[in-house]
Design a protein around this motif. Structure first.
Motif, short mmCIF file in Angstrom:
data_model
loop_
_atom_site.label_atom_id
_atom_site.label_comp_id
_atom_site.label_asym_id
_atom_site.label_seq_id
_atom_site.Cartn_x
_atom_site.Cartn_y
_atom_site.Cartn_z
N GLY A 788 0.82 -1.20 0.00
CA GLY A 788 0.00 0.00 0.00
C GLY A 788 0.86 1.26 0.00
N ASP A 791 -1.73 7.40 -3.35
CA ASP A 791 -2.53 7.23 -4.56
C ASP A 791 -1.74 7.54 -5.83
OD1 ASP A 791 -4.60 6.48 -3.00
OD2 ASP A 791 -5.57 8.44 -2.96
N LEU A 794 0.57 4.85 -6.53
CA LEU A 794 -0.20 3.64 -6.82
C LEU A 794 -0.64 3.60 -8.29
CD1 LEU A 794 -1.29 1.14 -5.34
CD2 LEU A 794 -3.42 2.40 -4.97
N GLY A 829 -4.11 -9.18 -2.34
CA GLY A 829 -3.68 -7.78 -2.22
C GLY A 829 -4.62 -6.83 -2.93
N TYR A 830 -5.10 -7.22 -4.13
CA TYR A 830 -6.03 -6.36 -4.86
C TYR A 830 -7.32 -6.16 -4.08
CZ TYR A 830 -2.99 -7.06 -8.91
OH TYR A 830 -1.92 -7.09 -9.75
N THR A 832 -7.73 -6.31 -0.91
CA THR A 832 -7.47 -5.42 0.23
C THR A 832 -7.50 -3.96 -0.21
OG1 THR A 832 -6.11 -7.13 1.26
CG2 THR A 832 -5.85 -4.88 2.08
N LEU A 833 -6.90 -3.65 -1.37
CA LEU A 833 -6.89 -2.29 -1.86
C LEU A 833 -8.30 -1.84 -2.23
CD1 LEU A 833 -3.69 -2.38 -4.08
CD2 LEU A 833 -3.99 -1.20 -1.91
#
Length: 833
Positions: A788, A791, A794, A829-830, A832-833
Motif C-alpha cells: 500500500g 494514490d 499507486l 492484495g487487490y 485489500t486495496l
C-alpha cells in the motif's frame, strides 16, 4: 589587554620628496598622493616598490584646511581659507596639469559649457567652485559613486557626481546639489559617506544614518523640508536649558548613551531632509533611517587638555561583493555591489568597530597601550599612531563579510573564524614624532615632526574643556622655530608573505596544544580571506597564490581542531573540506601518538572521518589507512564500527582485520543485528560461505530487514554518482531473493531510498538493460502494491505492472526468475486495496 605578536607587517619605507612642510595630505585610486602646504598642492605617483615620483603641482585659491580624493571621477576636493573665509572647491582633470604655470579653467558648479569650448576643457585642469550658505567644516567622498558630502555647522549637503555630455567624444565632470540634511544639536567635526550611509562625529558624539530611496513618494515630493519624527524633542529642549545653567561652580556632564537601530531615533538629535535636486533630473528622493547614536562622557579626573576627551578617526569601510556576475554585462567601478559596511571611531585610549549594514552590531573594542592620535581602518588591519610608535591590529571585517556573502558559512560545508574572536596586535613599531596618517592600497603615509621645546601654558579648567561651546575652539601654536619633519611611505608586506610568517610563528604553540595556535592561525586565515575579498588590489597572478594560501590555512585550522580537544572540535570537518585535502592526506598528516607513546584520537578527527565516510566520497583508502581507521573507531567510537566498514571508501579493508575488531564488539542490544550483517558481509568477502550462512541464520529475517534499514550501504552504495549493488546484495539475489526484496521495500518505506533508485538498483543487480525489466523488480512492484502506497504512486505502479504483464503475454516471455508471489497472493492484495 590586547595580545601582542611580534610579527612584521611593515615592509619597505621611502621618503616623499616634498618641497614644503605638509599641512594636509591624502591618497587614493591607483597611485595618487596629494600633499598640501599653504596654497600649494603637490601630486605624486606611488607605484609598487619604485620611488615616489612627483607628478605635478598646482596652486590653490586659498590655504588648504581639508583634503579628500575620490577615485570615482578622479577629482580632489578641498576646503580652503582665504581672508578669514572658507570655500569648497573641486579640482578635476588634474592629471593634465603638466607644469605649475599652465592654464587652469575655473567654473561654477552646475555651469553649462557650450560645445565650442570643449577643446579648452579637454587638456587643462578645472577648478569647480562649490558655493555654500554656511562655512564648510569637513568633507567626504563616496568611494563607490563619487558623490561629495559636505559638513556644515547644522547641516550636511550632498552633491551628486554627474557628467555633462558636451559631444560624442567629450563629457565633463560636474556636481549637482541634491540633498540637504539638517541636523540640530551636533556640530560635525568629521563625516564619512558611502552609498547612502552617513556617519558624522562631534567631539563626543557619533551618529550613523542611512538615506533610502522612496519611489512610492517620489511623485509627491515638493522639494520642501521633511522632518523626521522626534519623540525626544522635549528632552532636547531640557538639555539646552541645562547647558545654559552652567557656571564656574559646576561641571555639567551628560550621561554616556548608546542607542542601536530604531532606538537611535530617540537620541534627541533632530534630522530634517530637504531635497534640492532639479525636477527634470533623475533625482533620488530619500527618507532617513537612524542606525546608531553613541555619546561618550569623559572622566573629569583625566581632563587636562581638550584633546584628551575628543573622538577622532571616523571612517566608513565598505567591502564589496566578490562573487561571479549574474549578468553578462561588464560592471564599472561605479557599480560595485556593497556587501558589508563597517564604521570605526576612536577615543584616545580605546577604539570601536561596528558593523552597520543589515544590523548594527559592535564587533570589536581596541584597547591601546598608550594614547592614540589617529587611526586608519583597512579590510586587513587597523593602523593606529601614537606619539612615538605605529601600531598594527587585526580586524574582523572579513569574518563578518564572509557570512554575508556565503550562506554556507558556519555549516558542515564551510567555516570561518568567529567575529567575536579577540583581536590582537601584530606589531608596535617604534616611530618617533608621528603626527598624522592616511592609507591607500598597501601604502601608509606617515607625517613625522620633531616636537618643539615645551612651552609652559596656562591650564584651562575642566569645566571649560567639557563645555559644548569650548570644544569648537582651536589650539594656539606658540611662536617657535620650525622643527624637522618628514613624510614617509611605509608599505605593508604582501598578505601571502605575512601569512607565512604567522604560520611559522604558530608552530611555537603547536606542541603545547593551546588555544593560541588556533587564534594565530585564525588571524592568518582572515588575513588571506580579506585579501581575496579586496580583489581590486590584487596584482596579476597574486590571486592564485592567495587561493593556495587560503586552502593551506584551512588545512592548518583543520589540523588544530582535529588535534585539540575543544568545544569547537567539530570545525575540523568544514575546514578540511575547504582545504581540498583528500581523506587519505588528512589521515597521513594526523598526529596520533602522544608524548608518552600512547595513542589518542580526539573528537575533531573522529567527527571528520565519520562524516566523510558517510558522504559517499569517491575515494578509496588504502589497506593500511583503512586499518588505521578501523583501529581508531574501535578505540574512540566502537558503536560506529559497523557503519564505518560499510562505507565505499573502506573497500580495501582486509576482511580478516575487520572480523577481528567486529568480534571484540559488545553485541548486546539492537545493534547486534547490524554487527551480524557486517560480519556476514566480511565472511562473504573472505569466501567463507559457512561463516556467512551461520551469521545470517542467527536472526530471523524480519530483524535482518531492520538491520539493512539501519545501514542501507550493506546492500546499496554510490560511486561517482552511480548506484552500485554490494557483494552481499548479489549473493542474496541468488540465495535469499525474498529477503532482498523485503529489505529494499523497507528502505523505501523509511525514506532511505527513492523509487527510481530502487528500480535502477535491481536493473544493475540483475545485469539488465534499461528496456528489460527483471523479475526481481516486478517482485518489488508487487510487494509495493500489497504494502500500500500513496494514490499518485499507486497509479504509476498499476501502469508499470500492467505494461509488464501485457508485454510478457504478447511476447510469450516467461520471467527470468521464479516469482516470489503467486496469483492468489496478488488477488488477496487487490481485494485489500
Amino acid at each position: 589587554m590586547v595580545q601582542l605578536y611580534n610579527l612584521h607587517p611593515f615592509g619597505s619605507q621611502q621618503v616623499v620628496p616634498c618641497k614644503l612642510e605638509p599641512e594636509r595630505f591624502c591618497g587614493g585610486g591607483r597611485d595618487a598622493l596629494f600633499v598640501a602646504a599653504g596654497c600649494k598642492v603637490e601630486a605624486f605617483a606611488v607605484t609598487g616598490q619604485e620611488l615616489c615620483q612627483p607628478r605635478c603641482a598646482f596652486s590653490t585659491l586659498g590655504r588648504v584646511l581639508c583634503l579628500a580624493y575620490s577615485e570615482a571621477g578622479d577629482y580632489l576636493a578641498a576646503i580652503e581659507e582665504k581672508n578669514k573665509a572658507t570655500f569648497l572647491r573641486a579640482y578635476v582633470n588634474w592629471r593634465s596639469k603638466r607644469t605649475e604655470n599652465c592654464r587652469v579653467c575655473i567654473r561654477m558648479v552646475g555651469h553649462n559649457v557650450e560645445a565650442p569650448f570643449s577643446d579648452t576643457y579637454k587638456d587643462q585642469m578645472s577648478i569647480i567652485e562649490i558655493p555654500l550658505s554656511e562655512a564648510p567644516l569637513c568633507i567626504s567622498c563616496c568611494p563607490v559613486k563619487g558623490d561629495l558630502l559636505v559638513g556644515c555647522t547644522n547641516k550636511l549637503v550632498l552633491f551628486s557626481l554627474k557628467y555633462q555630455i558636451i559631444n560624442e567624444e567629450f563629457s565633463m565632470l560636474d556636481f549637482e546639489r541634491s540633498l540637504i540634511i539638517h541636523i540640530d544639536n551636533i556640530i560635525p567635526v568629521e563625516i564619512s559617506f558611502c552609498v547612502g550611509y552617513v556617519a558624522l562625529m562631534s567631539d563626543l558624539e557619533v551618529l550613523i544614518l542611512k538615506l533610502e530611496s522612496d519611489p512610492k513618494n517620489g511623485e509627491s515630493v515638493n522639494h520642501q523640508p521633511h522632518k523626521t519624527d522626534n519623540p525626544m524633542k522635549q528632552t532636547e529642549g531640557v538639555r539646552h536649558e541645562t547647558l545654559q545653567l552652567e557656571s564656574d561652580d559646576f561641571v555639567i556632564c551628560q550621561k554616556p548613551m548608546e542607542l542601536l537601530g530604531e532606538k537611535s531615533s530617540q537620541s534627541g538629535v533632530s534630522v530634517t531632509l530637504e531635497s534640492t535636486g532639479l525636477a527634470d533630473e533623475k533625482t533620488k528622493y530619500y527618507h532617513v533611517q537612524h542606525l546608531l547614536y553613541k555619546r561618550f562622557a569623559p572622566d573629569i579626573s583625566f581632563c587636562v587638555f581638550s584633546d584628551d576627551v575628543k573622538l577622532h578617526s571616523l571612517q566608513l569601510l565598505p567591502i564589496y561583493q566578490t562573487g561571479s556576475l549574474t549578468s553578462g554585462r561588464k560592471k564599472l567601478s561605479q557599480e560595485k555591489e556593497l556587501l558589508s559596511l563597517f564604521c570605526f571611531f576612536s577615543l584616545p585610549h580605546v577604539g570601536y568597530l561596528y558593523m552597520v549594514v543589515k544590523s548594527v552590531e559592535l564587533m570589536s573594542v581596541y584597547q591601546y597601550p598608550e594614547k592614540s592620535q589617529q587611526a586608519v581602518l583597512t579590510p586587513q588591519f587597523l593602523h593606529v599612531i601614537a606619539s612615538n610608535n605605529l601600531q598594527c591590529f587585526t580586524v574582523r571585517c572579513s569574518a563578518a563579510a564572509a557570512r554575508e556573502e556565503d550562506p554556507y558559512v558556519d555549516t558542515t560545508l564551510k567555516a570561518c573564524p568567529p567575529v567575536s574572536m579577540d583581536v590582537c596586535a601584530l606589531r608596535i613599531q617604534l616611530f618617533i614624532g608621528l603626527k598624522s596618517i592616511c592609507h591607500f592600497k598597501n601604502h601608509l603615509i606617515l607625517l613625522t615632526k620633531a616636537d618643539p621645546e615645551a612651552i609652559p601654558e596656562r591650564r584651562e579648567s575642566p569645566k571649560r574643556l567639557l563645555s559644548r561651546k569650548g570644544t569648537s575652539g582651536k589650539l594656539k601654536t606658540p611662536p617657535v622655530a620650525e622643527a624637522g619633519w618628514n613624510l614617509y611611505i611605509v608599505d605593508t608586506i604582501s598578505p601571502v608573505q605575512l601569512y607565512k610568517e604567522m604560520v611559522d610563528y604558530s608552530n611555537t604553540y603547536k606542541t603545547a596544544k593551546t588555544q593560541s595556535c588556533i587564534h594565530l592561525l585564525s588571524e592568518a586565515h582572515l588575513l588571506v580571506r580579506a585579501a581575496l575579498m579586496d580583489a581590486n588590489q590584487l596584482e596579476p597572478g597574486e590571486k592564485a597564490e592567495l587561493l593556495e594560501a587560503f586552502k593551506e590555512s584551512c588545512g592548518h585550522l583543520g589540523d588544530c581542531y582535529s588535534r585539540l580537544d575543544t568545544q569547537h572540535s567539530h570545525l575540523a570537518l568544514p575546514y578540511y573540506k575547504m582545504s581540498g585535502l583528500s581523506m587519505a592526506e588528512v589521515l597521513t598528516r594526523a598526529d596520533w601518538v602522544l608524548e608518552d607513546g600512547s595513542q589518542k584520537y580526539e573528537r575533531g578527527l573522529i567527527f571528520y572521518i565519520n562524516h566523510s565516510l558517510y558522504e559517499n566520497l569517491d575515494e578509496e583508502l588504502s589497506e593500511e589507512l583503512a586499518a588505521k581507521v578501523v583501529q581508531m573507531f574501535h578505540v574512540a567510537e566502537p558503536k560506529q564500527l559497523p557503519h564505518i566498514l560499510c562505507s565505499p571508501s573502506m573497500k580495501n579493508i582486509n576482511p580478516l582485520t575487520a572480523m577481528s575488531y567486529l568480534s571484540k564488539l559488545d553485541t548486546s542490544g539492537f545493534s547486534s543485528i547490524l554487527v551480524t550483517l557486517t560480519k556476514a558481509a566480511m565472511a562473504l568477502k573472505m569466501g567463507d560461505l559457512d561463516m556467512h550462512r551461520n551469521e545470517m541464520k542467527s536472526h530471523p529475517e524480519m530483524k535482518l530487514v531492520c538491520g539493512f534499514i539501519l545501514e542501507p550501504r550493506l546492500l546499496i552504495q554510490q560511486r561517482k554518482g552511480q548506484i552500485v549493488p554490494t557483494e552481499l546484495a548479489a549473493h542474496l539475489k541468488d540465495t535469499q531473493p525474498g529477503l532482498l526484496v523485503a529489505s529494499v521495500l523497507g528502505l523505501q518505506k523509511n525514506n532511505k531510498i527513492g523509487i527510481e533508485e530502487a528500480d535502477s538498483f535491481f536493473k544493475v543487480l540483475c545485469g539488465k538493460d534499461e528496456d528489460i525489466i527483471p523479475q526481481l523488480l516486478v517482485d518489488l512492484w508487487e510487494a509495493q502494491l500489497v504494502a500500500g502506497l500513496p494514490d499518485v504512486v499507486l497509479q504509476e505502479l498499476f501502469f508499470k505492472l500492467t505494461s509488464q504483464y501485457i508485454w510478457r503475454l504478447s511476447k510469450r516471455q516467461p520471467p527470468d526468475t521464479i516469482p516470489l508471489r503467486t496469483s492468489e497472493d496478488l488477488e488477496s492484495g487487490y481485494l485489500t486495496l
